[in-house]
Design an enzyme around this catalytic site. Structure first.
Site, short mmCIF file in Angstrom:
data_model
loop_
_atom_site.label_atom_id
_atom_site.label_comp_id
_atom_site.label_asym_id
_atom_site.label_seq_id
_atom_site.Cartn_x
_atom_site.Cartn_y
_atom_site.Cartn_z
N ARG A 85 -6.31 1.97 -15.64
CA ARG A 85 -6.47 2.75 -14.44
C ARG A 85 -7.24 4.13 -14.72
O ARG A 85 -7.99 4.48 -13.93
CB ARG A 85 -4.95 2.89 -13.96
CG ARG A 85 -4.50 1.71 -13.51
CD ARG A 85 -3.21 2.16 -12.60
NE ARG A 85 -3.44 2.19 -11.40
CZ ARG A 85 -3.51 3.38 -10.78
NH1 ARG A 85 -2.96 4.61 -11.44
NH2 ARG A 85 -3.88 3.60 -9.56
N GLU A 97 4.33 -6.12 2.05
CA GLU A 97 3.86 -6.43 0.38
C GLU A 97 3.90 -5.36 -0.51
O GLU A 97 2.76 -5.34 -1.18
CB GLU A 97 2.63 -7.48 0.44
CG GLU A 97 2.59 -8.42 1.53
CD GLU A 97 1.04 -8.98 1.89
OE1 GLU A 97 0.12 -8.24 1.31
OE2 GLU A 97 0.94 -10.09 2.40
N PRO A 98 4.75 -4.65 -0.80
CA PRO A 98 4.67 -3.66 -1.72
C PRO A 98 4.66 -4.03 -3.25
O PRO A 98 5.43 -4.94 -3.70
CB PRO A 98 6.05 -2.84 -1.57
CG PRO A 98 6.88 -3.76 -0.98
CD PRO A 98 6.16 -4.82 -0.44
N CYS A 134 -14.10 0.92 -28.46
CA CYS A 134 -15.66 1.42 -28.70
C CYS A 134 -16.06 1.86 -27.41
O CYS A 134 -17.37 0.97 -26.98
CB CYS A 134 -16.21 0.41 -29.47
SG CYS A 134 -16.49 -1.19 -28.62
N TYR A 175 -10.50 3.99 -12.42
CA TYR A 175 -10.48 4.73 -11.30
C TYR A 175 -10.37 6.33 -11.54
O TYR A 175 -10.19 6.87 -10.47
CB TYR A 175 -9.09 4.50 -10.46
CG TYR A 175 -8.84 2.67 -10.20
CD1 TYR A 175 -9.54 2.01 -9.54
CD2 TYR A 175 -7.54 2.34 -10.79
CE1 TYR A 175 -9.35 0.64 -9.44
CE2 TYR A 175 -7.45 0.93 -10.78
CZ TYR A 175 -8.39 -0.01 -10.14
OH TYR A 175 -7.91 -1.22 -9.91
N GLY A 217 0.90 -1.04 -0.03
CA GLY A 217 -0.02 0.04 0.02
C GLY A 217 1.05 1.13 -0.13
O GLY A 217 0.11 2.54 -0.15
N1 LLP Z 1 -0.94 -6.79 -0.22
C1 LLP Z 1 -2.47 -7.34 -0.50
C2 LLP Z 1 -3.20 -8.18 0.58
C3 LLP Z 1 -3.04 -6.52 -1.54
O1 LLP Z 1 -4.45 -6.64 -1.62
C4 LLP Z 1 -2.24 -5.64 -2.34
C5 LLP Z 1 -3.11 -4.90 -3.35
C6 LLP Z 1 -1.00 -5.21 -2.07
C7 LLP Z 1 -0.16 -6.10 -1.05
C8 LLP Z 1 -0.11 -4.51 -2.93
O2 LLP Z 1 -0.49 -3.18 -2.67
P1 LLP Z 1 0.33 -1.93 -3.33
O3 LLP Z 1 1.69 -1.96 -2.42
O4 LLP Z 1 0.58 -2.11 -4.64
O5 LLP Z 1 -0.62 -0.87 -3.05
N2 LLP Z 1 -5.59 -2.04 -9.24
C9 LLP Z 1 -5.26 -1.07 -8.38
C10 LLP Z 1 -4.81 -1.64 -7.12
C11 LLP Z 1 -5.36 -2.70 -6.53
C12 LLP Z 1 -4.45 -3.20 -5.28
C13 LLP Z 1 -5.04 -4.65 -4.88
N3 LLP Z 1 -4.30 -5.02 -3.76
C14 LLP Z 1 -4.58 0.24 -8.80
O6 LLP Z 1 -4.45 -0.02 -10.31
O7 LLP Z 1 -4.50 1.13 -8.30
#
Ligand code: LLP
Length: 403
Positions: free
Chosen positions: A299, A260-261, A328, A303, A226
Site C-alpha cells: 500500500r 460490502e465493507p 530491489c 498508493y 467503502g
Molecule cells: N465492493 C466492491 C464492489 C469493491 O470493489 C470493493 C473494493 C469493496 C466492496 C470493498 O471496499 P472497502 O469497504 O474495503 O473499501 N487495494 C486498495 C483498495 C481497493 C478496493 C477495491 N474494491 C487499498 O489498499 O486501499
C-alpha cells in the site's frame, strides 16, 4: 489487553501479520446493530483479507460475502458462509466462473455490462437454471478519495450508466433465464465523507422506484463497500451515520439492504510486524532496513498510503528515518521520515492498520516467501497461515525444469 508482541514475533518469526479477531467481531456487531430494524445483510468484501479463518470468523457472526473471483466464492463457501449470502461481482467474469457461480446457486451475480448479461443468460440457459442477478450501476459520483480506489465516475471501468441499467433490467425481466432481483453500486474505497454515498444512494433509489413503476421489483439494494477507516488522524464515517443516510435515501422501498465493507471490518484489526536488519546512515538520510518489504505490504508503494509505524518497546530520542525493505526497488518503503528511536539488529517494528489489502495484495517478488498470519482471540494466539517456504514457491515449476 497486554499482548507481548515481541514474544509472538519470536514464536512465529517475522515478517508477520497479526489480526485481532475480537476487534473484527466488534466491528461486525457495531455495523449490524446500526442496521437494526431493517432487513440487512453484511457481505464482507473478501478481497480485503481472504484468510479462511478471517472469513470463518465473520461467517459465524452471520456475515455474507462479496466476492470478485470464483476463488473468493470458493473461499467463502469453504469458510462456512451460506451460498445464499454470497454475491459475485467483477467487471470480467470468465465463462467457467459464471458457470460455477450458477451451479453453486449463490445469492446474486452482479452484472457489470450488457455483454456480460448475455453471457450469463446463455450459460444459465445451457444449465437450465434461472440466474438471480443484480446490475452494478455507476451513478457518476466523485467519491473524493484516491483516484486508484475511486470507481463511481463514468470514466471508470466499473458498472453501467443509469439508462443502460434500465435497458438491462427490462431485458432481464423478459428473459426466461434471468431474474433481476438486485441493484448495486460501489463508488469507491476509503470514503471519509458521507455526501457521495448519500447522493449515490438517492440516484440508485430513484432508479429502483422507476423500475417498480414498470413492474420490476428489486429486493436487494446493495450500497457496496467503502466505509473509510482511521489510518492517521482522519475523521471518518460512523456506522450509525452511514446507515441513517442509507435509511433516509431508501425510504419507502421494501428492500433488503446489503453492504460490502472490507476495510472497515479488518484494516485496524491487523498489524504487520517486521524486524530491523540494519540501520544505515547516509550523509543526509537515516534508513531503517527491515525484513518485511513491498511484496508483503504494497500500500505505501502503490498508493503512497500512510501507515503508522512504531518501534515496539524501544525508548530513546526519536529522529526521522525511512523504513525500507530489502527488495530491489526504490519504491520499497513502508514509511518516509518516520520518527523512530535508535534501533538495533532484531528490534521489532510494527506497521499499523495492515489488516485490509495487506496480505491479500502480497506477492512473491524477489522470491520472497509470503508471511505467516496469526489470529488473536480472547487473549489466545493461533497460527492461521503458515509461513511460505521456498519449496511452496517452486512447486509448480520444478517438474518442468530442463537442465
Ligand atoms: N465492493 C466492491 C464492489 C469493491 O470493489 C470493493 C473494493 C469493496 C466492496 C470493498 O471496499 P472497502 O469497504 O474495503 O473499501 N487495494 C486498495 C483498495 C481497493 C478496493 C477495491 N474494491 C487499498 O489498499 O486501499
Amino acid at each position: 489487553m497486554n499482548i507481548d508482541y515481541k514474544a509472538l514475533a519470536e514464536k512465529y518469526g517475522t515478517p508477520l501479520y497479526i489480526y485481532d479477531f475480537d476487534y473484527i467481531e466488534n466491528r461486525y456487531t457495531t455495523l449490524k446493530e446500526a442496521f437494526a430494524g431493517k432487513k440487512s445483510l453484511i457481505n464482507y468484501a473478501v478481497k480485503a483479507n481472504s484468510n479462511l479463518s478471517v472469513i470463518a470468523h465473520l461467517a459465524k457472526l452471520g456475515a455474507g460475502a462479496d466476492c470478485v473471483s470464483i476463488g473468493e466464492v470458493k473461499r467463502a463457501l469453504e469458510a462456512g458462509i451460506s451460498k445464499y449470502k454470497i454475491i459475485f461481482s467483477g467487471v470480467g467474469k470468465r465463462d467457467d466462473e459464471i458457470r460455477m457461480a450458477l451451479e453453486y446457486d449463490i445469492l446474486l451475480i452482479n452484472l457489470e455490462s450488457e455483454a456480460e448479461m448475455k453471457r450469463v443468460e446463455q450459460i444459465a440457459k445451457e444449465l437450465g437454471v434461472e440466474a438471480r442477478i443484480s446490475v452494478r450501476v455507476n451513478p457518476n459520483i466523485d467519491p473524493q478519495t484516491h483516484p486508484y480506489i475511486s470507481t463511481g465516475l463514468h470514466e471508470s471501468k466499473f458498472g453501467v450508466e443509469i439508462a443502460m441499467a434500465k435497458r438491462m433490467y427490462i431485458y432481464a425481466k423478459k428473459s426466461e433465464f434471468l431474474n433481476p432481483v438486485g441493484i448495486h453500486f460501489h463508488i469507491g474505497s476509503q470514503l471519509t465523507n458521507l455526501e457521495p454515498i448519500r447522493e449515490a444512494c438517492g440516484i440508485v433509489a430513484d432508479l429502483v422506484r422507476s423500475l417498480k413503476a414498470i413492474k420490476i421489483d428489486i429486493k436487494f439494494f446493495d450500497v457496496g463497500g467503502g466505509i473509510g477507516v482511521v489510518y492517521d488522524d482522519e475523521v471518518t464515517i460512523t456506522a450509525k451515520e452511514y446507515t441513517e443516510a442509507i435509511f433516509a435515501m431508501t425510504k419507502g422501498l421494501d428492500v433488503t439492504l446489503l453492504c460490502e465493507p472490507g476495510r472497515y471490518m479488518v484494516a485496524n484489526a491487523g498489524a504487520f510486524f517486521t524486524k530491523v536488519l540494519y540501520e544505515k546512515l547516509n550523509e543526509e538520510k537515516r534508513f531503517v532496513i527491515v525484513d518485511g518489504a513491498m511484496n508483503d505490504l504494497i500500500r505505501p508503494s502503490l498508493y503512497s498510503a500512510y501507515h503508522k509505524i512504531e518501534a515496539v518497546e524501544k525508548e530513546g530520542e526519536k529522529t526521522p528515518a525511512d523504513v525500507v525493505g530489502p527488495v530491489c526497488e526504490s519504491g520499497d518503503f513502508f514509511g518516509k521520515d518516520v520518527q523512530l528511536p535508535p534501533l538495533e539488529h532484531n528490534d521489532l517494528i510494527v506497521v499499523h492498520s495492515a489488516g485490509a489489502y495487506g496480505f491479500t495484495m502480497a506477492s512473491n517478488y524477489n522470491t520472497r516467501a509470503k508471511s505467516a498470519e496469526v489470529a488473536l482471540e480472547g487473549g489466545e494466539d493461533r497460527l492461521i497461515r503458515k509461513r511460505e517456504t521456498y519449496e511452496d514457491q517452486v512447486r509448480l515449476e520444478r517438474e518442468y525444469l530442463v537442465k
